[in-house]
Design a protein around this motif. Structure first.
Motif, PDB file in Angstrom:
ATOM      1  N   SER A   3       1.350  -1.396  -0.050  1.00 53.91           N
ATOM      2  CA  SER A   3      -0.509   0.409  -0.552  1.00 53.91           C
ATOM      3  C   SER A   3       1.030   1.301   0.071  1.00 53.91           C
ATOM      4  O   SER A   3       2.183   1.772   0.464  1.00 53.91           O
ATOM      5  CB  SER A   3      -0.645   0.179   1.031  1.00 53.91           C
ATOM      6  N   ALA A   4       0.497   1.616  -0.541  1.00 54.95           N
ATOM      7  CA  ALA A   4       1.712   2.979  -1.107  1.00 54.95           C
ATOM      8  C   ALA A   4       1.346   4.269   0.162  1.00 54.95           C
ATOM      9  O   ALA A   4       0.043   4.612   0.228  1.00 54.95           O
ATOM     10  CB  ALA A   4       1.391   4.051  -2.244  1.00 54.95           C
ATOM     11  N   GLY A   5       1.680   5.080   0.313  1.00 57.55           N
ATOM     12  CA  GLY A   5       1.900   6.279   1.278  1.00 57.55           C
ATOM     13  C   GLY A   5       1.936   7.646   0.438  1.00 57.55           C
ATOM     14  O   GLY A   5       1.997   7.577  -0.709  1.00 57.55           O
ATOM     15  N   PRO A   6       1.488   8.665   1.268  1.00 55.57           N
ATOM     16  CA  PRO A   6       2.202   9.679   0.700  1.00 55.57           C
ATOM     17  C   PRO A   6       2.246  10.330  -0.226  1.00 55.57           C
ATOM     18  O   PRO A   6       2.484  10.975  -1.637  1.00 55.57           O
ATOM     19  CB  PRO A   6       1.479  10.592   2.081  1.00 55.57           C
ATOM     20  N   GLU A   7       4.011   9.964  -0.301  1.00 61.83           N
ATOM     21  CA  GLU A   7       5.028  10.808  -0.991  1.00 61.83           C
ATOM     22  C   GLU A   7       4.884   9.451  -1.814  1.00 61.83           C
ATOM     23  O   GLU A   7       5.940   9.774  -2.802  1.00 61.83           O
ATOM     24  CB  GLU A   7       6.471  10.524   0.188  1.00 61.83           C
ATOM     25  N   GLU A   8       4.064   8.274  -2.332  1.00 64.41           N
ATOM     26  CA  GLU A   8       4.358   7.310  -3.011  1.00 64.41           C
ATOM     27  C   GLU A   8       3.233   6.899  -4.165  1.00 64.41           C
ATOM     28  O   GLU A   8       2.727   6.564  -4.219  1.00 64.41           O
ATOM     29  CB  GLU A   8       4.451   5.604  -1.798  1.00 64.41           C
ATOM     30  N   THR A   9       3.528   8.581  -5.089  1.00 66.26           N
ATOM     31  CA  THR A   9       2.783   8.945  -5.716  1.00 66.26           C
ATOM     32  C   THR A   9       3.145   7.519  -7.077  1.00 66.26           C
ATOM     33  O   THR A   9       4.376   7.220  -7.248  1.00 66.26           O
ATOM     34  CB  THR A   9       2.661   9.892  -6.346  1.00 66.26           C
ATOM     35  N   VAL A  10       2.118   7.572  -8.005  1.00 66.83           N
ATOM     36  CA  VAL A  10       2.444   7.025  -9.643  1.00 66.83           C
ATOM     37  C   VAL A  10       3.868   7.657 -10.272  1.00 66.83           C
ATOM     38  O   VAL A  10       4.417   7.123 -10.362  1.00 66.83           O
ATOM     39  CB  VAL A  10       0.793   7.427 -10.279  1.00 66.83           C
ATOM     40  N   PRO A  11       3.697   8.708 -10.327  1.00 63.91           N
ATOM     41  CA  PRO A  11       5.410   9.496 -10.758  1.00 63.91           C
ATOM     42  C   PRO A  11       6.631   8.831  -9.866  1.00 63.91           C
ATOM     43  O   PRO A  11       7.298   8.462 -10.446  1.00 63.91           O
ATOM     44  CB  PRO A  11       5.003  10.521 -10.835  1.00 63.91           C
ATOM     45  N   ALA A  12       5.851   8.415  -8.714  1.00 63.86           N
ATOM     46  CA  ALA A  12       7.657   9.319  -7.827  1.00 63.86           C
ATOM     47  C   ALA A  12       7.905   7.058  -7.899  1.00 63.86           C
ATOM     48  O   ALA A  12       8.767   7.117  -8.077  1.00 63.86           O
ATOM     49  CB  ALA A  12       6.961   9.053  -6.588  1.00 63.86           C
ATOM     50  N   MET A  13       6.414   5.740  -7.879  1.00 65.76           N
ATOM     51  CA  MET A  13       7.141   4.834  -7.972  1.00 65.76           C
ATOM     52  C   MET A  13       7.157   4.515  -8.943  1.00 65.76           C
ATOM     53  O   MET A  13       8.066   3.962  -9.598  1.00 65.76           O
ATOM     54  CB  MET A  13       5.485   4.555  -8.049  1.00 65.76           C
ATOM     55  N   SER A  14       6.917   5.603 -10.438  1.00 65.64           N
ATOM     56  CA  SER A  14       7.373   5.222 -11.657  1.00 65.64           C
ATOM     57  C   SER A  14       8.987   5.639 -11.566  1.00 65.64           C
ATOM     58  O   SER A  14       9.644   4.698 -12.626  1.00 65.64           O
ATOM     59  CB  SER A  14       6.499   5.609 -12.619  1.00 65.64           C
ATOM     60  N   ALA A  15       9.562   6.930 -11.954  1.00 62.82           N
ATOM     61  CA  ALA A  15      10.952   6.861 -11.430  1.00 62.82           C
ATOM     62  C   ALA A  15      11.433   5.829 -10.386  1.00 62.82           C
ATOM     63  O   ALA A  15      12.871   6.010 -11.578  1.00 62.82           O
ATOM     64  CB  ALA A  15      11.102   8.631 -10.319  1.00 62.82           C
ATOM     65  N   GLU A  16      11.056   4.988  -9.724  1.00 64.07           N
ATOM     66  CA  GLU A  16      12.332   4.233  -8.947  1.00 64.07           C
ATOM     67  C   GLU A  16      12.534   3.241  -9.842  1.00 64.07           C
ATOM     68  O   GLU A  16      13.237   2.960 -10.016  1.00 64.07           O
ATOM     69  CB  GLU A  16      11.620   4.112  -7.888  1.00 64.07           C
ATOM     70  N   THR A  65      -4.789   4.800 -12.430  1.00 64.95           N
ATOM     71  CA  THR A  65      -5.170   5.391 -11.055  1.00 64.95           C
ATOM     72  C   THR A  65      -4.524   6.730 -10.621  1.00 64.95           C
ATOM     73  O   THR A  65      -4.136   7.066  -9.836  1.00 64.95           O
ATOM     74  CB  THR A  65      -4.278   4.501 -10.493  1.00 64.95           C
ATOM     75  N   LYS A  66      -3.881   7.811 -11.489  1.00 64.21           N
ATOM     76  CA  LYS A  66      -3.161   8.947 -11.303  1.00 64.21           C
ATOM     77  C   LYS A  66      -4.323   9.395 -10.952  1.00 64.21           C
ATOM     78  O   LYS A  66      -5.371  10.225 -11.595  1.00 64.21           O
ATOM     79  CB  LYS A  66      -2.410   9.203 -12.523  1.00 64.21           C
ATOM     80  N   ARG A  67      -4.271  10.332  -9.703  1.00 67.48           N
ATOM     81  CA  ARG A  67      -5.668  10.989  -8.650  1.00 67.48           C
ATOM     82  C   ARG A  67      -5.735  12.253 -10.080  1.00 67.48           C
ATOM     83  O   ARG A  67      -6.886  12.359 -10.634  1.00 67.48           O
ATOM     84  CB  ARG A  67      -5.718  11.523  -7.749  1.00 67.48           C
ATOM     85  N   ASP A  68      -4.381  12.935 -10.104  1.00 69.11           N
ATOM     86  CA  ASP A  68      -4.929  14.344 -10.598  1.00 69.11           C
ATOM     87  C   ASP A  68      -4.859  14.667 -12.055  1.00 69.11           C
ATOM     88  O   ASP A  68      -3.699  13.576 -13.197  1.00 69.11           O
ATOM     89  CB  ASP A  68      -3.263  15.383 -11.031  1.00 69.11           C
ATOM     90  N   ARG A  69      -5.647  14.007 -13.042  1.00 70.33           N
ATOM     91  CA  ARG A  69      -5.787  13.778 -14.853  1.00 70.33           C
ATOM     92  C   ARG A  69      -5.125  14.696 -15.845  1.00 70.33           C
ATOM     93  O   ARG A  69      -4.223  13.981 -16.668  1.00 70.33           O
ATOM     94  CB  ARG A  69      -7.032  13.703 -14.911  1.00 70.33           C
ATOM     95  N   ILE A  70      -4.616  15.216 -15.457  1.00 72.77           N
ATOM     96  CA  ILE A  70      -3.948  16.427 -15.778  1.00 72.77           C
ATOM     97  C   ILE A  70      -2.915  17.154 -14.937  1.00 72.77           C
ATOM     98  O   ILE A  70      -3.787  18.291 -13.814  1.00 72.77           O
ATOM     99  CB  ILE A  70      -4.729  17.588 -16.266  1.00 72.77           C
ATOM    100  N   PRO A  71      -1.978  17.556 -15.448  1.00 74.19           N
ATOM    101  CA  PRO A  71      -1.634  16.897 -16.777  1.00 74.19           C
ATOM    102  C   PRO A  71      -0.831  15.366 -16.469  1.00 74.19           C
ATOM    103  O   PRO A  71      -0.712  14.805 -15.288  1.00 74.19           O
ATOM    104  CB  PRO A  71       0.120  17.499 -16.637  1.00 74.19           C
ATOM    105  N   GLY A  72      -0.593  14.748 -17.651  1.00 72.09           N
ATOM    106  CA  GLY A  72       0.371  13.277 -17.531  1.00 72.09           C
ATOM    107  C   GLY A  72       1.314  13.582 -16.609  1.00 72.09           C
ATOM    108  O   GLY A  72       1.823  14.453 -15.988  1.00 72.09           O
ATOM    109  N   GLY A  73       1.710  11.760 -16.470  1.00 68.02           N
ATOM    110  CA  GLY A  73       2.424  11.761 -15.210  1.00 68.02           C
ATOM    111  C   GLY A  73       3.850  11.656 -16.161  1.00 68.02           C
ATOM    112  O   GLY A  73       4.677  11.616 -15.817  1.00 68.02           O
ATOM    113  N   ALA A  74       4.068  10.582 -17.012  1.00 65.35           N
ATOM    114  CA  ALA A  74       4.877  10.491 -18.132  1.00 65.35           C
ATOM    115  C   ALA A  74       6.048  11.426 -17.865  1.00 65.35           C
ATOM    116  O   ALA A  74       6.851  11.337 -18.017  1.00 65.35           O
ATOM    117  CB  ALA A  74       4.891   9.264 -19.601  1.00 65.35           C
TER     118      ALA A  74
END
Length: 318
Positions: A48-61, A86-95
């Motif tokens: 289960s991801a914590g507050p700092e483990e966002t989709v972009p943060a996990m992706s970068a790791e 499941t990226k909460r903010d639809r805009i902008p994209g996470g990539a």
């Protein structure tokens, strides 16, 4: 336009959030038992991801690990594809954020939402970009924060979903190590797996488990067989089968239908849960990390889920 280059996967990487959630933890929030969870899903733990483990943060790791394995400098990456639903903010994209976090300068970057089939879709698009000479190296990431969408009053979804990110680097090659993709969708039945809005204003995962089971075990095996045909590989010669880690019961049934022995099947779901677009690359990375695979092993990838979207291709291990 005709293909100029071959394509291959040169690196893999994974990121699993620090917090591990056991079945004992789950049952304290629901009215089901640990035996009920394991009997129906085969899952024992999930992350289960914590507050700092966002989709972009996990992706970068995960992406950074994949680049390191591939010995590819960030400056040599021309495209980043992030498969996520499941990226909460639809805009902008996470990539673009993923690229920036890793230090990839001015690359093409976009998100792709094919849910649980997202990684297979992305690998196909990355392979095409490389083969046509539009990119030298493409970073593909599947990442999800599904625990943000689970409702404790709905055990069918609350007990199975987890978070994480898996990545692969697709690079130019002299050979064709990524086979043609077989993909499709069944939008007429899309509502059996998706999300719903609750009275509290939150969006939750929603699934008709029995219908998903019947649909996937009936409609997905022919897709996997066709992917082998298009790759010129007999399914009996597949070294590893890495399907979407939906739940253990579906994985076992698909393997039996396809005639793939248990020892050749990835079962990352037991320890990681269902992570949608992240499930195939996470399972692929774990196989590599375990030392059970060797370079050149033939792997059948199979993604399927919400949409109802599906995709399959044969690749070779780096």
């Amino acid at each position: 336009m005709t293909a100029t280059y071959g394509s291959t996967i040169t690196g893999l990487g994974a990121y699993r959030p620090h917090r591990v959630v056991t079945n004992a933890d789950v049952v304290r929030e629901t009215d089901v038992t640990e035996d009920w969870i394991e009997e129906r899903t085969g899952i024992r733990t999930r992350h289960s991801a914590g507050p700092e483990e966002t989709v972009p943060a996990m992706s970068a790791e995960a992406g950074g690990k994949a680049l390191a394995m591939a010995s590819v400098d960030p400056s040599e990456v021309d495209l980043v594809i992030l498969a996520t639903a499941t990226k909460r903010d639809r805009i902008p994209g996470g990539a673009p954020e993923v690229a920036s976090r890793i230090g990839i300068p001015a690359c093409g970057a976009f998100d792709l939402n094919a849910a649980c089939a997202g990684f297979a879709y992305s690998v196909a698009m990355a392979s095409n970009a490389v083969r046509l000479g539009e990119a030298r190296n493409v970073l593909v990431v599947g990442a999800e924060h599904l625990t943000a969408y689970i409702d404790p009053d709905d055990p069918a979804t609350y007990v199975i979903f987890g978070d994480g990110a898996g990545a692969a680097v697709v690079s130019r090659s002299s050979g064709n190590d990524i086979g043609p993709v077989v993909w499709g969708s069944d939008g007429g039945r899309a509502k059996i797996l998706g999300t719903k809005w609750a009275d509290d204003g939150r969006e939750y995962a929603s699934m008709n488990g029995p219908l998903v089971y019947r649909w996937s075990t009936k409609n997905v095996p022919p897709v996997a067989r066709e992917a082998c045909v298009r790759a010129g590989v007999d399914i009996a010669d597949i070294d590893w089968f890495v399907p979407h880690q939906a739940n253990l019961r579906i994985i076992e049934q698909l393997s039996e239908i396809l005639g793939i022995p248990d020892e050749k099947v990835a079962r990352d779901v037991v320890d990681t849960g269902n992570t949608s677009a992240a499930s195939v690359p996470l399972a692929l990375s774990r196989l590599h990390e375990s030392g059970r695979t060797k370079p050149g092993d033939t792997v059948l990838l199979l993604g399927f889920g919400a949409g109802l979207a599906y995709a399959s291709q044969v690749i070779k291990m780096p």
